[in-house]
Enzyme design. Sequence first.
Site, PDB file in Angstrom:
ATOM      1  N   TYR A 181       0.880  -1.089  -0.045  1.00 27.75           N
ATOM      2  CA  TYR A 181       0.072   0.087   0.112  1.00 27.75           C
ATOM      3  C   TYR A 181       0.899   1.160   0.131  1.00 27.75           C
ATOM      4  O   TYR A 181       0.546   2.212  -0.585  1.00 27.75           O
ATOM      5  CB  TYR A 181      -0.977   0.116   1.352  1.00 27.75           C
ATOM      6  N   TYR A 230       4.232  13.164 -15.006  1.00 26.00           N
ATOM      7  CA  TYR A 230       3.506  13.568 -16.086  1.00 26.00           C
ATOM      8  C   TYR A 230       3.274  15.213 -15.972  1.00 26.00           C
ATOM      9  O   TYR A 230       3.083  15.745 -17.227  1.00 26.00           O
ATOM     10  CB  TYR A 230       2.023  12.998 -15.923  1.00 26.00           C
TER      11      TYR A 230
END
Length: 329
Positions: free
Chosen positions: A147, A161
């Site tokens: 996680y 990005y």
Amino acid sequence: MKKKILITGAAGFLGSHLCDKFIQEGYKVIGMDNLITGDRKNIEHLFKNEDFEFYHHDVSTFVHVAGSLDYILHFASPASPIDYLKIPIQTLKVGSLGTHNLLGLAKEKNARILIASTSEVYGDPLVHPQNEDYYGNVNTIGPRGVYDEAKRFQESITMAYHRYHGLETRIVRIFNTYGPRMRLNDGRVIPAFIGQALRGEDLTVFGDGSQTRSFCYVDDQVDGIYRLLLSDYSHPVNIGNPNEITIKDFAEEIIKLTGTQQKIVYKPLPEDDPMQRQPDITRAKEILGWEPKVTRSEGMQKTYDYFRNLSQEELHRSEHKDFSKHIKK
């Protein structure tokens, strides 16, 4: 024209409240969830709303949305230890492949995307309280690493990005959040304690109870996320309530709240369980003009009232969802 937003993890606890928020704010909402840990009941009240659509879909495969899209909220992921320890591969995939797919969709649609990260990126922190400049103390190969590292990777690829493609991105680091629609006995502190109290069971505290948590009511959390999405800030922002309490003291608060006579029982502390959790929310205050408004006593009363009204079947339902059909051998 109403703006359109895609919310992944829409049938989950936090995702469903975000669907409500954006419907109330006049958006067209597309909810997406594969229902591994989410519950369709959390969003059924929206099914007749003409501004809401729901797609039963796994974002780890691919994501396609017809037409224009203004915003994306990526909240698809198991969030409780019981869930992500049962389905570790799926947890890693939704954080990596799922995030990659959604960033690609945001680029295609020229949409702004907000990624749900977590205080777990700080691991078992050596800095207290935790601010956004702290890099964390995470065991990459421990059981919780599936996680923690999924979320850390989410942040890395999101910033890549942003820098490489000029994509409009936002990152929220969510600290412990609670309220109606949490899944009873999903392994998180508040529903576990309340479920035990309502069933007349003793409250289970792991370790000696000296570890701390800081609990934020869901309405405050949703408001912080909403403000961050509409802000001009691209780096991570902590959203949580800095009112810190030990787990032992919190268990005693639950016993007082529920008026029950249970006692506290102690069990060994799970591996890599963080000893301290307290957000530094200076950045949220300065950039978003946000800070929590709901006190723990007020929020806990609302949450307790919600759980108290559950049916006996829901109250005694096993804490373990059946993940067998989702687990690849």
